[in-house]
Design a protein around this motif. Structure first.
Motif, mmCIF file in Angstrom:
data_model
loop_
_atom_site.group_PDB
_atom_site.id
_atom_site.type_symbol
_atom_site.label_atom_id
_atom_site.label_comp_id
_atom_site.label_asym_id
_atom_site.label_seq_id
_atom_site.Cartn_x
_atom_site.Cartn_y
_atom_site.Cartn_z
ATOM 1 N N GLU A 100 0.875 -1.186 0.000
ATOM 2 C CA GLU A 100 0.000 0.000 0.000
ATOM 3 C C GLU A 100 0.902 1.223 0.000
ATOM 4 O OE1 GLU A 100 -1.220 2.025 3.293
ATOM 5 O OE2 GLU A 100 0.937 1.803 3.477
ATOM 6 N N ARG B 140 0.239 -7.549 -3.346
ATOM 7 C CA ARG B 140 -0.262 -8.325 -2.202
ATOM 8 C C ARG B 140 -0.427 -9.768 -2.644
ATOM 9 N NH1 ARG B 140 -4.936 -4.245 0.338
ATOM 10 N NH2 ARG B 140 -3.606 -2.390 0.259
ATOM 11 N N GLU C 193 -2.439 -12.214 -2.588
ATOM 12 C CA GLU C 193 -3.832 -12.616 -2.321
ATOM 13 C C GLU C 193 -4.216 -13.696 -3.313
ATOM 14 O OE1 GLU C 193 -6.657 -9.770 -0.775
ATOM 15 O OE2 GLU C 193 -5.584 -8.226 -1.903
ATOM 16 N N TYR D 134 -5.908 -8.888 -7.494
ATOM 17 C CA TYR D 134 -4.675 -9.308 -8.171
ATOM 18 C C TYR D 134 -3.508 -9.225 -7.204
ATOM 19 C CZ TYR D 134 -8.040 -8.140 -11.713
ATOM 20 O OH TYR D 134 -9.208 -8.074 -12.426
ATOM 21 N N GLU E 66 -3.147 11.656 0.069
ATOM 22 C CA GLU E 66 -2.882 11.872 1.501
ATOM 23 C C GLU E 66 -2.899 13.380 1.766
ATOM 24 O OE1 GLU E 66 -2.837 8.987 2.842
ATOM 25 O OE2 GLU E 66 -1.925 7.618 1.404
ATOM 26 N N ARG F 282 -12.127 -1.370 8.237
ATOM 27 C CA ARG F 282 -10.952 -1.317 7.378
ATOM 28 C C ARG F 282 -9.871 -2.299 7.845
ATOM 29 N NH1 ARG F 282 -10.397 0.179 3.334
ATOM 30 N NH2 ARG F 282 -8.657 1.605 3.315
ATOM 31 N N TYR G 182 -5.902 3.680 11.341
ATOM 32 C CA TYR G 182 -7.002 4.654 11.296
ATOM 33 C C TYR G 182 -7.524 5.075 12.674
ATOM 34 C CZ TYR G 182 -7.220 3.472 6.350
ATOM 35 O OH TYR G 182 -6.911 3.278 5.036
ATOM 36 N N ALA H 152 -15.307 -3.248 -3.254
ATOM 37 C CA ALA H 152 -14.720 -2.008 -2.705
ATOM 38 C C ALA H 152 -13.803 -1.372 -3.744
ATOM 39 C CB ALA H 152 -13.937 -2.308 -1.440
HETATM 40 P P1 HAM Z 1 -6.964 -0.548 1.002
HETATM 41 O O1 HAM Z 1 -8.403 -0.553 1.371
HETATM 42 O O2 HAM Z 1 -6.144 -1.684 1.483
HETATM 43 O O3 HAM Z 1 -6.374 0.825 1.525
HETATM 44 O O4 HAM Z 1 -6.822 -0.460 -0.574
HETATM 45 C C1 HAM Z 1 -7.503 0.543 -1.302
HETATM 46 C C2 HAM Z 1 -8.136 -0.030 -2.535
HETATM 47 O O5 HAM Z 1 -7.176 -0.756 -3.317
HETATM 48 C C3 HAM Z 1 -9.227 -1.066 -2.275
HETATM 49 O O6 HAM Z 1 -10.466 -0.426 -1.994
HETATM 50 C C4 HAM Z 1 -9.275 -1.816 -3.595
HETATM 51 O O7 HAM Z 1 -10.061 -1.122 -4.538
HETATM 52 C C5 HAM Z 1 -7.823 -1.779 -4.047
HETATM 53 N N1 HAM Z 1 -7.158 -3.078 -3.778
HETATM 54 C C6 HAM Z 1 -6.668 -3.528 -2.624
HETATM 55 N N2 HAM Z 1 -6.143 -4.758 -2.776
HETATM 56 C C7 HAM Z 1 -6.308 -5.099 -4.068
HETATM 57 C C8 HAM Z 1 -5.969 -6.242 -4.870
HETATM 58 N N3 HAM Z 1 -5.334 -7.295 -4.366
HETATM 59 N N4 HAM Z 1 -6.327 -6.239 -6.183
HETATM 60 C C9 HAM Z 1 -6.955 -5.171 -6.730
HETATM 61 N N5 HAM Z 1 -7.293 -4.071 -6.026
HETATM 62 C C10 HAM Z 1 -6.971 -4.021 -4.722
HETATM 63 C C11 HAM Z 1 -5.075 1.218 1.402
HETATM 64 O O8 HAM Z 1 -4.264 0.675 0.675
HETATM 65 C C12 HAM Z 1 -4.756 2.479 2.159
HETATM 66 N N6 HAM Z 1 -3.332 2.821 1.940
HETATM 67 C C13 HAM Z 1 -5.661 3.604 1.741
HETATM 68 C C14 HAM Z 1 -5.375 4.881 2.450
HETATM 69 C C15 HAM Z 1 -4.606 5.915 2.011
HETATM 70 N N7 HAM Z 1 -5.821 5.216 3.653
HETATM 71 C C16 HAM Z 1 -5.348 6.410 3.988
HETATM 72 N N8 HAM Z 1 -4.599 6.829 3.005
#
Ligand code: HAM
Length: 423
Positions: A82, A112, A114, A121, A130, A258, A263, A280
């Motif tokens: 992330e 990731r 997953e 993916y 941010e 989350r 957070y 999401a």
């Molecule tokens: P997160 O919810 O882990 O937040 O990821 C944000 C978005 O990334 C998810 O809602 C989803 O759309 C996409 N996403 C996550 N994992 C995958 C995956 N394996 N494949 C495709 N899409 C994916 C964060 O990453 C935090 N850093 C958000 C944040 C920024 N909060 C505060 N600042």
């Protein structure tokens, strides 16, 4: 020899889709920059403890999904799962946060481990935003309004729903966590295996379990709203007022917690009904403790991550991508003299009309074959440049789509004509 294929869960983005990606990325840049956000670029690899310390040791990302390995020097490093952690690390390292307000955005790949499926993916892309240095609910509202603005720009507003919740302050969350553990202990025999594992380590995550077996236990569980201090209550109420004022519909989901530990107060997610399980599209929230936790001065912050593959799938499903031709004009060159002069002419045209996509035929073969390729290229017109044209300083323009008509024009007239085509 056995063919080597791409790594599972890591996609190739082929030329046909890249035009859509470029369009989407340019719309995103346009919107975030119109709110005064500035781009930050950080490495794809960071020291693993950065993620452990920020995302949290007992989160899925750190426990199961992070791609980490020892480098040649024996240091444990990780592909970034992330973007917040790296962004904050960089901001502290370069003194961006102390007594300053920063509106930052980044776009790029994340990793990731997953189980891959549609919308999920192992390498995926995010837009991250941010906003640092402002503690008010107005800052939370700004980034949510910016997202609503983006949906509007992309023409997909009615396909996205906003859910919000508050996790309260760190102290609220500690008290709530204990109350939740006490309650779940009483109902231990109703918990599924996953929840039993999470009970001591990360009980809040039990609340967003999707297992129907857990529905009843979750429904009667204590709710964070009963544990909020006055300040957190006011913050959440203010955010709701601001969203209502901005005409942004939302639902309060008390189970939205989350999957990352940093957070506090506001958390939110935008989801869609169009993508099945991976619904999401975007998630974020406030994280006032993270800068200090990573060694900086206490700095309030709020942000989000937007999953670009999910947004892409949604746009594709809704047919929302504009059709873009990858060739506007095709230049056929016939005979040695024209082939020599033609490449320079093409360059001159590109300099004069930089937005035009001009492809030259480099096969040096018959007119018939070149014209066939011109047609296949999707170009609107073919420019025909042969010995006669070179001698008379003219060029033949052939309409490849509507009339099929052909006309000879002087060299000077070609530039305005091509500018018109791009329109
Ligand atoms: P997160 O919810 O882990 O937040 O990821 C944000 C978005 O990334 C998810 O809602 C989803 O759309 C996409 N996403 C996550 N994992 C995958 C995956 N394996 N494949 C495709 N899409 C994916 C964060 O990453 C935090 N850093 C958000 C944040 C920024 N909060 C505060 N600042």
């Amino acid at each position: 020899m056995k063919q080597i294929q791409a790594i599972r869960g890591m996609s190739d983005y082929l030329p046909d889709t890249c035009a859509n990606w470029q369009w989407l990325e340019s719309k995103i840049r346009q919107v975030v920059q119109s709110y005064g956000y500035r781009e930050i670029r950080t490495p794809l690899i960071e020291k693993t403890p950065l993620f452990v310390r920020s995302i949290g040791k007992v989160t899925d990302i750190v426990e199961k999904e992070i791609y980490c390995f020892d480098d040649r020097n024996g240091e444990n490093i990780a592909l970034r799962p992330e973007g917040t952690a790296g962004c904050i690390r960089a901001g502290i390292e370069h003194g961006l946060f102390y007594h300053q307000i920063q509106r930052l955005w980044y776009m790029g790949p994340f990793f990731r481990y997953e189980r891959p499926q549609k919308g999920r993916y192992r390498q995926f892309h995010q837009l991250g935003v941010e906003f640092l240095g402002v503690h008010t609910a107005h800052a939370d509202a700004e980034i949510i309004i910016m997202l609503a603005h983006l949906w509007q720009t992309l023409g997909i507003s009615e396909h996205l729903c906003l859910e919000i919740n508050t996790l309260g302050s760190h102290e609220d969350r500690t008290r709530f966590r204990q109350a939740l553990i006490d309650y779940l202990n009483v109902h231990a025999d109703e918990l599924d295996e996953d929840s039993k594992k999470r009970l001591q380590k990360n009980p809040l995550r039990i609340l967003d379990s999707k297992n129907p077996q857990m529905k009843n236990v979750i429904e009667y569980a204590p709710q964070i709203t009963d544990y909020l201090c006055t300040e957190s209550q006011q913050h959440f109420q203010c955010l709701q007022n601001l969203l209502t004022q901005a005409n942004i519909a939302y639902t309060i989901n008390p189970y939205l917690v989350r999957g990352l530990d940093y957070y506090n107060d506001t958390v939110f997610e935008w989801t869609t009904q169009e993508l099945g399980a991976q619904s999401a599209v975007c998630g974020g929230g406030r994280y006032n403790g993270l800068v200090e936790q990573l060694g900086g001065q206490k700095t309030p912050a709020v942000g989000f991550g937007l999953g670009l593959e999910r947004l892409y799938l949604l746009l594709e499903k809704l047919n929302a991508f504009p059709s873009t031709a990858h060739t506007d004009v095709y230049l056929c060159m016939l005979g040695d003299t024209a082939q020599c002069a033609g490449l320079s002419l093409a360059k001159q045209i590109r300099v004069a009309c930089p937005d035009l996509k001009l492809v030259t035929d480099c096969h040096a073969d018959s007119f018939k074959k070149q014209l066939k390729r011109a047609d296949k290229s999707g170009a609107k017109i073919a420019l025909i440049f042969g010995e006669e044209e070179v001698q008379n300083q003219v060029i033949t323009v052939k309409d490849l789509r509507d009339s099929g008509s052909q006309q000879r024009i002087s060299m000077d007239a070609i530039f305005p004509l091509l500018t018109d085509i791009k329109g």
